[in-house]
Motif scaffolding. Structure first.
Motif, PDB file in Angstrom:
ATOM      1  N   ALA A 162       0.814  -1.222   0.000  1.00 15.64           N
ATOM      2  CA  ALA A 162       0.000   0.000   0.000  1.00 15.64           C
ATOM      3  C   ALA A 162       0.846   1.270   0.000  1.00 15.64           C
ATOM      4  O   ALA A 162       0.302   2.371  -0.135  1.00 15.64           O
ATOM      5  N   ILE A 164       1.707   1.074  -4.741  1.00 10.26           N
ATOM      6  CA  ILE A 164       0.285   1.146  -5.099  1.00 10.26           C
ATOM      7  C   ILE A 164       0.042   2.104  -6.266  1.00 10.26           C
ATOM      8  O   ILE A 164      -0.817   1.854  -7.106  1.00 10.26           O
ATOM      9  N   ILE A 172      -5.541  -5.675  -4.918  1.00  9.99           N
ATOM     10  CA  ILE A 172      -5.885  -4.403  -4.272  1.00  9.99           C
ATOM     11  C   ILE A 172      -6.993  -4.619  -3.238  1.00  9.99           C
ATOM     12  O   ILE A 172      -6.964  -4.054  -2.143  1.00  9.99           O
ATOM     13  N   SER A 226      -6.846  -3.869   0.798  1.00 11.56           N
ATOM     14  CA  SER A 226      -7.813  -3.004   1.478  1.00 11.56           C
ATOM     15  C   SER A 226      -8.461  -3.674   2.691  1.00 11.56           C
ATOM     16  O   SER A 226      -9.081  -2.995   3.511  1.00 11.56           O
ATOM     17  N   LEU A 268      -4.062   3.869   0.926  1.00 17.48           N
ATOM     18  CA  LEU A 268      -4.845   3.735  -0.304  1.00 17.48           C
ATOM     19  C   LEU A 268      -5.595   5.033  -0.620  1.00 17.48           C
ATOM     20  O   LEU A 268      -5.682   5.441  -1.778  1.00 17.48           O
ATOM     21  N   ALA A 317      -6.812   5.762  -4.611  1.00 19.10           N
ATOM     22  CA  ALA A 317      -7.283   4.466  -5.089  1.00 19.10           C
ATOM     23  C   ALA A 317      -8.758   4.519  -5.475  1.00 19.10           C
ATOM     24  O   ALA A 317      -9.155   3.903  -6.472  1.00 19.10           O
ATOM     25  N   THR A 341     -13.586  -3.743  -2.511  1.00 19.74           N
ATOM     26  CA  THR A 341     -12.558  -2.779  -2.098  1.00 19.74           C
ATOM     27  C   THR A 341     -13.203  -1.498  -1.573  1.00 19.74           C
ATOM     28  O   THR A 341     -12.785  -0.961  -0.543  1.00 19.74           O
TER      29      THR A 341
END
Length: 134
Positions: free
Chosen positions: A42, A47, A69, A73, A82, A87, A109
């Protein structure tokens, strides 16, 4: 993740797709690990590369990266990282994907990202998440 981006960008090699898939499988395996590993994934330098390469990935590779991902999370210590990497706005467009598996991974997510903090809920709403919920 830089390697994934480089291999994916190499359209001249016939083996590039195979290597991209292998890299995605390795990423997915590591992202199922303990919180320390997820926190490392992350971090911005990792990321951000994952998020940037998403739109150009073939479906099979894309699904593995979205699952990765999603796994990241699931650890509360990664959520602020994130959020800082944007994200949410990077993932919301994949809710329009014709592939239900992609939509499922992105919704999962979003669930983890939006569960705790109001600023992430606001970021999701501003990124266009709400119409996808109906």
């Amino acid at each position: 993740t830089k390697t994934l981006a480089n291999v994916n960008a190499d359209r001249t090699s016939g083996e590039a797709g195979n290597y991209a898939l292998k890299i995605a499988k390795i990423l997915h395996l590591f992202c199922q690990g303990d919180p320390v590993v997820k926190t490392h994934f992350a971090k911005p330098d990792v990321i951000n590369n994952m998020l940037q390469v998403l739109p150009s990935l073939p479906q099979e590779v894309l699904l593995l990266v979205l699952k990765s991902i999603s796994n990241i999370s699931m650890d509360p210590t990664t959520l602020d990282l994130l959020e800082a990497a944007d994200a949410i706005p990077s993932l919301v467009p994949f809710l329009s994907s014709p592939f239900q598996e992609n939509q499922h991974q992105v919704l999962l997510t979003m669930y983890y990202l939006c569960q705790i903090k109001a600023s992430r809920q606001e970021q999701a709403a501003c990124s266009g998440l709400i119409p996808h919920l109906f």
